[in-house]
Motif scaffolding. Structure first.
Motif, short mmCIF file in Angstrom:
data_model
loop_
_atom_site.label_atom_id
_atom_site.label_comp_id
_atom_site.label_asym_id
_atom_site.label_seq_id
_atom_site.Cartn_x
_atom_site.Cartn_y
_atom_site.Cartn_z
N ILE A 196 0.81 -1.35 0.01
CA ILE A 196 -0.01 -0.12 -0.08
C ILE A 196 0.91 1.32 0.05
N ILE A 197 1.82 1.22 0.82
CA ILE A 197 2.68 2.33 0.99
C ILE A 197 3.40 2.59 -0.37
N ALA A 198 3.85 1.61 -0.98
CA ALA A 198 4.72 1.77 -2.33
C ALA A 198 3.65 2.33 -3.52
N ALA A 199 2.53 1.90 -3.38
CA ALA A 199 1.33 2.31 -4.27
C ALA A 199 1.03 3.76 -4.31
N VAL A 200 1.19 4.38 -3.06
CA VAL A 200 0.47 5.75 -2.93
C VAL A 200 1.49 6.63 -2.70
N ALA A 201 2.98 5.99 -2.65
CA ALA A 201 4.11 6.90 -2.57
C ALA A 201 4.26 8.05 -3.66
N PRO A 202 3.82 7.56 -4.92
CA PRO A 202 3.82 8.79 -5.97
C PRO A 202 2.93 10.01 -5.88
N LEU A 203 2.00 9.72 -4.86
CA LEU A 203 1.10 10.87 -4.49
C LEU A 203 1.48 11.79 -3.55
N HIS A 204 2.75 11.42 -2.87
CA HIS A 204 3.55 12.36 -1.82
C HIS A 204 2.37 12.63 -0.52
N PRO A 205 2.12 11.63 0.15
CA PRO A 205 1.28 11.71 1.33
C PRO A 205 2.42 12.32 2.45
N MET A 206 1.69 13.18 3.24
CA MET A 206 2.55 13.84 4.30
C MET A 206 3.05 12.52 5.21
N PHE A 207 2.36 11.76 5.55
CA PHE A 207 2.68 10.43 6.19
C PHE A 207 1.64 9.41 6.08
N VAL A 208 1.98 8.11 6.34
CA VAL A 208 1.17 7.14 6.24
C VAL A 208 1.09 6.63 7.86
N GLU A 209 0.03 6.68 8.40
CA GLU A 209 -0.12 6.21 9.86
C GLU A 209 -0.72 5.03 10.23
N GLU A 210 0.01 4.37 11.35
CA GLU A 210 -0.17 3.23 11.65
C GLU A 210 -0.46 2.00 10.40
N ALA A 226 12.13 0.29 3.38
CA ALA A 226 11.58 0.06 2.11
C ALA A 226 10.77 1.08 1.46
N THR A 227 10.93 2.12 2.17
CA THR A 227 10.17 3.33 1.37
C THR A 227 10.62 4.69 2.07
N ASP A 228 10.42 5.95 1.13
CA ASP A 228 10.93 7.12 1.59
C ASP A 228 9.59 7.87 1.96
N VAL A 229 8.51 7.19 2.15
CA VAL A 229 7.26 7.84 2.68
C VAL A 229 7.53 7.87 4.22
N PRO A 230 7.14 9.13 4.91
CA PRO A 230 7.50 9.14 6.05
C PRO A 230 6.14 8.26 6.75
N ILE A 231 6.56 7.51 7.89
CA ILE A 231 5.58 6.78 8.58
C ILE A 231 5.37 7.14 10.15
N ALA A 232 4.31 7.07 10.25
CA ALA A 232 3.81 7.75 11.56
C ALA A 232 3.08 6.59 12.25
N LEU A 233 3.22 6.69 13.74
CA LEU A 233 2.46 5.90 14.72
C LEU A 233 2.67 6.35 16.05
N GLY A 234 1.77 5.68 16.84
CA GLY A 234 1.99 6.36 18.34
C GLY A 234 0.48 6.23 19.10
#
Length: 381
Positions: A196-210, A226-234
């Motif tokens: 999922i993260i790889a598929a949405v990466a070209p759309l440049h989300p601010m972060f992908v949460e949990e 495996a990604t340069d998309v910022p990952i968020a959780l907590g």
């Protein structure tokens, strides 16, 4: 100044407030709650109140140490949330006693306004364009949405395409100058989260949460590598020690909840720990006005602050909004997608006590839904 009385209020739509009063009449408010387990946290607050009543209200750090470590069994969402609400109320009292907002007591402001984002879509998001357009019209520069509803144990091509389609709607509606974040809510397994993260990466989300449920954090390093998309959780981590493995595994955005992770005292320390890993904080807060006010106080005083969640119009509300319980809406007047710093003492929220007491008479019994796969087995909500 001694703590004289502690009360709790179960208020719709799904919140728990606590009121701490001193012997000279100073009142502090907090929001101790685990969504779906509010009654359990209420009992925990009552147990902790046995220690606090009669104590000096201004010894906040000493009380935090005793409440979190004075019992042989420690941690977990119920205890940490009960402590969080009481801690918020004590900081509120301290600010009112000294005639200063809490952010002044935390070392003073590092910013004059805090960026906030708005929620769009529900637990199983449908049409998003109209909702996003409304938030843009209201001045918000960032939104967050659930990326998916119920996911099977192995996502199909159609499931992945649906997530991407939603992200494309968001990017199209927002343009390149605004942000969107995708919340996966721990619904995906590790392999599907990576896809999922790889598929949405070209759309440049601010972060992908949990992208992973809390029990799978030992897989987080694999995911972030495996990604340069910022990952968020907590939001389901409750202490510095809970956050440390995530911080060492490539987390980009830490999301402590001030009503779950030990209150102002511990969220401030989590932020400082995160700063040593060059990690930003974006506090979780789909809750009420007291939790948001406390979060904003931390945001005004925290260098590595990114953006603040808030619950205006969120899908969990039915007939209640958080402004229903405040007398002065000014601290929650978002302008150009920001909350502006005020000089109001304490947490900066003026609670409508009669409205809270009346709401408590109605109460609530909110529970999160239980989802099931097609074969009848339980699914992640």
């Amino acid at each position: 100044m001694k703590i004289a009385r502690i009360e709790t209020f179960l208020v719709p739509p799904r919140w728990l407030f606590c009121r701490v009063e001193t012997d000279d009449g100073v009142v502090g408010w907090g929001e101790p709650v685990v969504e779906g387990r509010a009654e359990v946290v209420r009992t925990a607050v009552e147990v902790l109140a046995e220690y606090l009543v009669g104590q000096d209200a201004l010894r906040i750090e000493d009380h935090w140490q005793v409440l979190t470590k004075g019992g042989f069994y420690r941690g977990g969402p119920v205890l940490s949330s009960a402590v969080a609400g009481l801690d918020q109320a004590l900081w509120d009292i301290a600010g009112k006693h000294y005639g200063a907002p809490v952010h002044e007591l935390l070392g003073g402001p590092v910013r004059d306004r805090v960026r906030v984002y708005a929620w769009v879509g529900g637990d199983d998001p449908g049409e998003l364009r109209e909702e996003i357009d409304k938030q843009v019209e209201a001045g918000f520069t960032a939104i967050k949405m659930n990326g998916t509803g119920l996911l099977p144990r192995a996502a199909t091509a159609a499931d992945l395409a649906t997530v991407v389609a939603r992200a494309e709607v968001a990017r199209s509606a927002l343009g390149p100058g605004r942000d969107f974040a995708i919340d996966l809510h721990g619904r995906a397994g590790a392999a599907d989260a990576r896809r999922i993260i790889a598929a949405v990466a070209p759309l440049h989300p601010m972060f992908v949460e949990e992208p992973l449920a809390p029990g799978l954090l030992h897989r987080l390093a694999d995911l972030t590598a495996a990604t340069d998309v910022p990952i968020a959780l907590g939001e389901r981590l409750y202490s510095r020690s809970d956050f440390l493995p995530a911080l060492t595994s490539g987390l980009a955005v830490a999301q402590p909840d001030i009503s779950h992770a030990g209150g102002v005292s511990e969220v401030r320390r989590i932020a400082a720990l995160a700063e040593t890993f060059d990690v930003q904080i974006a506090p979780h807060c789909p809750l009420g006005p007291i939790a948001l006010a406390a979060s904003l106080q931390v945001g005004f005083a925290t260098p590595n602050f990114l953006i603040q969640e808030q619950s205006a119009g969120i899908h969990y509300h039915r007939d209640t909004e958080f402004l229903d319980y405040v007398l002065d809406p000014a601290p929650f007047a978002f302008t150009a997608g920001h909350a502006h710093r005020t000089s109001l003492p304490g947490l900066g929220v003026v609670v409508d006590e009669p409205a809270v007491r009346e709401a408590d008479r109605r109460g609530h019994a909110w529970r999160n839904p239980v989802w099931r796969h097609d074969d009848g087995s339980m699914a992640e909500w």
